[in-house]
Design an enzyme around this catalytic site. Structure first.
Site, mmCIF file in Angstrom:
data_model
loop_
_atom_site.group_PDB
_atom_site.id
_atom_site.type_symbol
_atom_site.label_atom_id
_atom_site.label_comp_id
_atom_site.label_asym_id
_atom_site.label_seq_id
_atom_site.Cartn_x
_atom_site.Cartn_y
_atom_site.Cartn_z
ATOM 1 N N GLY A 21 0.831 -1.195 0.000
ATOM 2 C CA GLY A 21 0.000 0.000 0.000
ATOM 3 C C GLY A 21 0.868 1.248 0.000
ATOM 4 O O GLY A 21 2.041 1.212 0.375
ATOM 5 N N CYS A 22 0.268 2.367 -0.402
ATOM 6 C CA CYS A 22 1.057 3.595 -0.537
ATOM 7 C C CYS A 22 1.508 4.122 0.820
ATOM 8 O O CYS A 22 2.696 4.369 1.042
ATOM 9 C CB CYS A 22 0.278 4.646 -1.315
ATOM 10 S SG CYS A 22 -1.432 4.850 -0.802
ATOM 11 N N TYR A 23 0.572 4.280 1.767
ATOM 12 C CA TYR A 23 0.986 4.750 3.089
ATOM 13 C C TYR A 23 2.032 3.818 3.714
ATOM 14 O O TYR A 23 3.051 4.289 4.231
ATOM 15 C CB TYR A 23 -0.224 4.854 4.033
ATOM 16 C CG TYR A 23 -1.169 5.995 3.758
ATOM 17 C CD1 TYR A 23 -0.743 7.312 3.841
ATOM 18 C CD2 TYR A 23 -2.497 5.767 3.450
ATOM 19 C CE1 TYR A 23 -1.626 8.363 3.611
ATOM 20 C CE2 TYR A 23 -3.386 6.814 3.217
ATOM 21 C CZ TYR A 23 -2.947 8.117 3.296
ATOM 22 O OH TYR A 23 -3.810 9.158 3.080
#
Lengths: 349, 349, 349, 349
Positions: B148-150
């Site tokens: 995921g990006c975060y």
């Protein structure tokens, strides 16, 4: 490898040149000058370049520039004309991204830029760098005047009409309603350019006159071979709350021949072999983001009335409207494939 | 050439994959699927691709996918797990940009994504694709779950601390105040995502819980080799009125050893050989635009109090946070130089 | 009618004061000064005021100011302290929107603002203008120091906790992750503030220290009656690409009493009679646009862990964070209903 | 007090009506309907209204509406015409912000809106609500069709020319290059309207035809008393990445009389007594932000060629272009001062 110098690397066209040239397979950037930032690493000013270059800004040293193969001027107007003669004499090619070599009409240059031209003889031999329209001359040019951003959208938007065998349009009745992102105004501290004055806002500017008007007129005369018929062009630029991007909406009165012609085909044929000009299907609506960061210009035509043509012409003002076209011109001048280093795809979204 | 399939090409990670893969020197994109757009040219949906590809969306055909060397899933959660087993059996590598292969904890997966996992045995053998931290395993992986990006900003932001020989931080007291551009929410029609609801506005979201929380916890456990100590992490995401970009501000309580360590050096040494992770000088403030469109993550540290560390970690959520890291993983899986096709410089301004 | 003078009307707080005061039913704006624009009509600088006022900027004339009932200083730091003494002597009330009367600690003032205070005796008698917390003192104040924008969100965000009978929080462990729109930096020509440097971008700033830190510390000491316990507060401001709006995300460690208390009720009761402070339901996410142009501050609480509290506090930095609160203070000082002229509803979208 | 009903309060014109009417000194909002949100508090949907109203959305109940003095329809096209007859019969005035009562030409209405008109006899008696131009008729109207946003800028931009005693312009040659903020498209979930598709982007839209074209033609015929001469008007709308604001740039061919007239004076005299129309000095450039949130329209003229006129006309599309003008019409219909509740100053910055 082509040894490149960049004079004036602290503006947006400068950093955009670096973005393109640092990835150009045939180029080494040898020197990058700045009056104010000499000694500073360019990546400290533009952190997007961290890890991509160790270049430092240096003072402008003419001897160093003379060791380059080509020098780009990404400076304010009036700088390139001070150095062009010496560089040409030393066998260095010059590409000016400012206005010093755009206008052949010296009177207009002095009127709009407030400067006396310092090397009119070099100007006379220089070539106006609208790549697609002046390709052959650019190939052998010693000095290229890279076009203004608005004029690029207008010339590529109108060239097929102006170079047709018959008179398709009424040249005295052209209206150009142009819109630009804020980066077109450059990177400088001024109250009118700060975020809170421009965000969530839209306005016309330069309503009483804009420097690109005489450039457009002169260029259209050149393209069409007709003098004096474009003086009445209306050109109204507007400022859009976005960083990059430019759209010119051009309104044309068609002649009877024009009204009866298949203009869509005319454009598609005219630009069939151009890598950087995209004629979209009729009634399309080109978006500026479709060319964000790419050296491309997209055109769409539609006819709201039988004798009226509307041309939509978009580009990234910093790429096809400035640094990208400058690199395209360099490729031509050094006999490289025209798209070398310019094949990046636009950033969407 | 690596033959690539992309399942689900109509979202932002899909078009970003295309932007990168169409310019990747070792890749041919063979097939691009869409449930809803089959038969449509991809360049008609994403005009930035006009002139760069003639690809059409096609229906998902498993037999065609099996002829690829690698298949990327840029789909909603729950699609990749339906096809991974068959593709692996056919010798095709799989890179999932959704969450199907991110969490080893099936209970958490079902809780947060509302889906029962359909191939737990494939999941068990899959590798979590945080390239810098799991490089060796990714090289031989058959299935990679792209992070995921975060979680990418958090893991790269914390790894040097968590893998130090001594306990530098108090793991139970980590606070992550994260901010993302709107493209992180994907390309879908929903009221909450329209322009007039997001422009000139700022807010926290997912305050009662966010899917990336369990992924962060599991990943930090894996990196540190410590179970259970990260359960109390606070993670608050916010929505920034910009398209791309992500900044995580991470607040750390240091142990006495941590407070007495040269953490700046620790980070610089840890990432010295990483091409895509940039440790900036102490007290720097990385800007999201410095990585716009680039597969880079920049980190800066500062210590506002002797026993407090603040870590700033930025990336482009669609590149290092999604499509770029997926290509980086593909490069690893096919034994290419890790930066092949990923050397583009960020678009600034 | 209250006769009002405004010193320094060319900044954003100045024009915002005018927007509010020109519609205030008990006010006449008598004089508006500017060092640089004397003689110019204010509506020529701020066209939103065309048709609403014929006021012209004038040079600062102390005698004219002394004929006002109240003078607002919407100037850079260091101006109000030059005139406060004379105005007070003449019976004129003073409201300073800069920092001259915010900090009682002269050492901190000189450290952070680089100025020696010119009227410490007036400062001593001045009142810190956080309206809700210092209402009674403001009513009789001669000089009010209007709070900084960030400190307003923090004080109103924390006051119910700090004024509770028992110790609900660990004061040494407060983290404030704050985000502001760009107008907070004022209206001045600087490179860092131009549109193309801020749009589509996010960053922290002032990471090594910010002037509002000592103001927050001093104010929290005052509110809580506890000295020295807030020195370790972490305060990290960030810049959001929007014009107006401010959100502070405040992370709190709760004591056992705090963890066991009904904090939502505590806040609702504390602010039950406040017109400008809105406690939203638990787990809400206040948006900055919900207060755009309005003199309101919205708070929401949530507890991601049993002993952790997250407070979200939003306002329009130019209204409740500056000009609106200044008018609220004026209303108090002149014994008007506190919301006179301040009942405008936020502009959404 | 005027008892007001609002049908369809969940869109942007609905919430803007509420912002204005909740502060209108002569109005009580009695009922607010929504098909989808009945029972929900309006302040839960639009948090800017928290503390300003306890209104709940209710199902549309014709009997309740009939107890109002006036009902606003802030609905999709085609709703008002279902209820207008009944309401008028019950003595209730109707103001429709959609298109049901804009076009007298039923054929055009059906062509552009795809609806058969359900009460042509009511339509015939209805009044087109361009307040400044139809003031006397509006005062006694039972049903008012509130103008479209673009047509408002065009009509007020052209009226002084069209109502002059002599022919000043060539009506067949009008070009309207219009630009609107995104809120003009309403509040609905559609892919084309999401943030990442519109931010940092500019495009034309509706190039093949827009519903406001026939409205403009019919209105100009009405204003000028000339039929058939406006059919060739070119109207090209564009989408600006901002929330509110609209600028129409109108290009006019002047007759010889027009070229020799003092058009600036003509406009200034024509609008001398209008509170909401501001003729700026020649060569001004009105900005959309100068009217943000205000019921104002600003006009500027310039003559780039002796026989060419360019008119710049700006407004807030949600105020003078929608809800504000609707309230202005209500004021007229109820014999109030025309600016009652409409004196708010624009929000700048």
């Amino acid at each position: 490898m082509i040894s490149v110098g960049i004079v004036g690397g602290t503006g947006y066209t400068g950093v955009e040149l670096l973005r393109l040239l640092l990835r150009h397979p045939q180029v080494t950037v040898r020197v990058l000058t700045s009056r104010t930032e000499a000694g500073k690493r360019v990546a400290d000013m533009f952190p997007s370049l961290r890890g991509h270059t160790d270049l430092e800004f240096s003072d402008l040293n003419e001897d160093v520039l003379k060791q380059c193969d080509v020098v780009f001027f990404a400076t304010p107007h009036g700088v390139a004309m001070k150095y062009a003669k010496g560089l040409v004499a030393a066998g260095v090619k010059v590409i000016d991204l400012a206005a010093d070599f755009r206008l052949q009409n010296l009177e207009q240059f002095e009127k709009w830029y407030g400067l006396e031209h310092e090397c009119p003889e070099i100007l006379k031999d220089s070539v106006y760098g609208l790549s697609e329209l002046n390709r052959e001359k650019i190939k052998t040019a010693k000095v290229v005047g890279n076009p203004g951003c608005y004029p690029t959208t207008v010339q590529l938007g109108l060239a097929p009409l102006l170079q047709a065998d018959v008179a398709l349009i009424k040249p005295e009745n052209i209206i150009i309603d142009a819109k630009s992102g804020v980066s077109g105004a450059g990177r400088k501290a001024s109250l009118g350019m700060i975020y809170s004055e421009n965000a969530d806002n839209f306005k016309a500017y330069g309503v009483a006159g804009h420097r690109h008007h005489p450039e457009i007129v002169e260029a259209l005369e050149h393209i069409s071979g007709q003098k004096g018929v474009f003086d009445q062009i209306i050109f109204v630029p507007h400022l859009v709350p976005m960083i990059r991007g430019m759209l010119s909406t051009i309104y044309i009165d068609l002649t009877e021949e024009g009204a009866n012609s298949d203009l869509q085909s005319l454009y598609e044929i005219y630009y069939a072999n151009e890598k950087f000009v995209d004629v979209m299907p009729a009634n399309s609506s080109p978006e500026t983001r479709s060319v964000r960061g790419a050296n491309e210009l997209r055109i769409a035509l539609y006819k709201p009335q039988p004798n009226k043509l509307v041309i939509l012409s978009v580009q990234d003002n910093l790429v096809k409207g400035a640094a990208g076209q400058a690199v395209q011109n360099m490729n031509l001048m050094f006999n490289l494939d025209e798209d070398t280093g310019l094949t990046g795809i636009g950033l969407l979204p």
